[in-house]
Design a protein around this motif. Sequence first.
Motif, mmCIF file in Angstrom:
data_model
loop_
_atom_site.group_PDB
_atom_site.id
_atom_site.type_symbol
_atom_site.label_atom_id
_atom_site.label_comp_id
_atom_site.label_asym_id
_atom_site.label_seq_id
_atom_site.Cartn_x
_atom_site.Cartn_y
_atom_site.Cartn_z
ATOM 1 N N LYS A 116 0.829 -1.207 0.000
ATOM 2 C CA LYS A 116 0.000 0.000 0.000
ATOM 3 C C LYS A 116 0.866 1.261 0.000
ATOM 4 O O LYS A 116 0.600 2.222 -0.725
ATOM 5 N N GLU A 117 1.935 1.272 0.796
ATOM 6 C CA GLU A 117 2.827 2.432 0.871
ATOM 7 C C GLU A 117 3.570 2.643 -0.446
ATOM 8 O O GLU A 117 3.743 3.779 -0.896
ATOM 9 N N ILE A 118 3.994 1.550 -1.060
ATOM 10 C CA ILE A 118 4.700 1.652 -2.343
ATOM 11 C C ILE A 118 3.785 2.265 -3.401
ATOM 12 O O ILE A 118 4.192 3.136 -4.167
ATOM 13 N N ASP A 119 2.518 1.816 -3.422
ATOM 14 C CA ASP A 119 1.563 2.368 -4.388
ATOM 15 C C ASP A 119 1.271 3.842 -4.107
ATOM 16 O O ASP A 119 1.216 4.661 -5.033
ATOM 17 N N GLU A 120 1.099 4.198 -2.824
ATOM 18 C CA GLU A 120 0.840 5.602 -2.463
ATOM 19 C C GLU A 120 2.019 6.484 -2.860
ATOM 20 O O GLU A 120 1.838 7.561 -3.431
ATOM 21 N N ASP A 121 3.223 6.033 -2.525
ATOM 22 C CA ASP A 121 4.408 6.824 -2.840
ATOM 23 C C ASP A 121 4.636 6.938 -4.347
ATOM 24 O O ASP A 121 5.143 7.947 -4.829
ATOM 25 N N GLY A 122 4.262 5.893 -5.088
ATOM 26 C CA GLY A 122 4.372 5.955 -6.549
ATOM 27 C C GLY A 122 3.478 7.035 -7.118
ATOM 28 O O GLY A 122 3.893 7.820 -7.967
ATOM 29 N N LYS A 123 2.238 7.086 -6.634
ATOM 30 C CA LYS A 123 1.315 8.128 -7.094
ATOM 31 C C LYS A 123 1.825 9.503 -6.701
ATOM 32 O O LYS A 123 1.737 10.453 -7.484
ATOM 33 N N ARG A 124 2.362 9.623 -5.501
ATOM 34 C CA ARG A 124 2.927 10.910 -5.059
ATOM 35 C C ARG A 124 4.095 11.335 -5.950
ATOM 36 O O ARG A 124 4.224 12.507 -6.293
ATOM 37 N N SER A 125 4.943 10.386 -6.306
ATOM 38 C CA SER A 125 6.105 10.745 -7.133
ATOM 39 C C SER A 125 5.679 11.232 -8.508
ATOM 40 O O SER A 125 6.270 12.169 -9.050
ATOM 41 N N VAL A 126 4.643 10.626 -9.066
ATOM 42 C CA VAL A 126 4.117 11.086 -10.355
ATOM 43 C C VAL A 126 3.522 12.484 -10.201
ATOM 44 O O VAL A 126 3.760 13.371 -11.028
ATOM 45 N N PHE A 127 2.772 12.711 -9.123
ATOM 46 C CA PHE A 127 2.156 14.009 -8.868
ATOM 47 C C PHE A 127 3.213 15.097 -8.670
ATOM 48 O O PHE A 127 3.119 16.178 -9.264
ATOM 49 N N VAL A 128 4.229 14.810 -7.864
ATOM 50 C CA VAL A 128 5.299 15.795 -7.621
ATOM 51 C C VAL A 128 6.045 16.094 -8.915
ATOM 52 O O VAL A 128 6.322 17.258 -9.231
ATOM 53 N N THR A 129 6.374 15.063 -9.683
ATOM 54 C CA THR A 129 7.074 15.275 -10.948
ATOM 55 C C THR A 129 6.225 16.103 -11.905
ATOM 56 O O THR A 129 6.738 17.009 -12.570
ATOM 57 N N ALA A 130 4.932 15.802 -11.973
ATOM 58 C CA ALA A 130 4.044 16.568 -12.857
ATOM 59 C C ALA A 130 3.988 18.027 -12.421
ATOM 60 O O ALA A 130 4.054 18.935 -13.261
#
Length: 153
Positions: A116-130
């Motif tokens: 769950k944390e890996i998936d949450e952090d993945g979405k965050r990384s895409v959001f921050v990069t965007a």
Amino acid sequence: MASDGREAFYHGTDTDGRAIRRPMSPHLDIYRFRLSMALSIGNRMAGVASSLGAGLAVAWLAALAQGPRAFARAQRVATHPLGRLVFLGWGVATLYHFVASIRHLIWDSGARFEKKEIDEDGKRSVFVTAGLSLTLATAFVALSRRRSKGTRA
């Protein structure tokens, strides 16, 4: 049994010299494609793109060192719309690689390994990069317009 020669890769020996059958690694048809897989592949591609972009930056600096004619030619390439797009892509790739590297540093500390944390952090990384990329693109456009009007940045 595979008749194409793959069977030979299964055969091996253990530390005592006894014959064993090596395990085969699961293939993509075993795993369900997940966001973390796409982000991992994207991170590797971004690392390559970032390195290639750094090579372009070094070439631009080399043109600067070679004199006004070489630098003018490099500037024509860099300020061409395609050149600007390449530099913008380099910036986005470098930003994503940086953000993904922070995730890896967190994992190296032993934290955030739950699915769950890996998936949450993945979405965050895409959001921050965007978000950072949008900021970079906005600055890029603003500087381009400012220079085209004849003012200096």
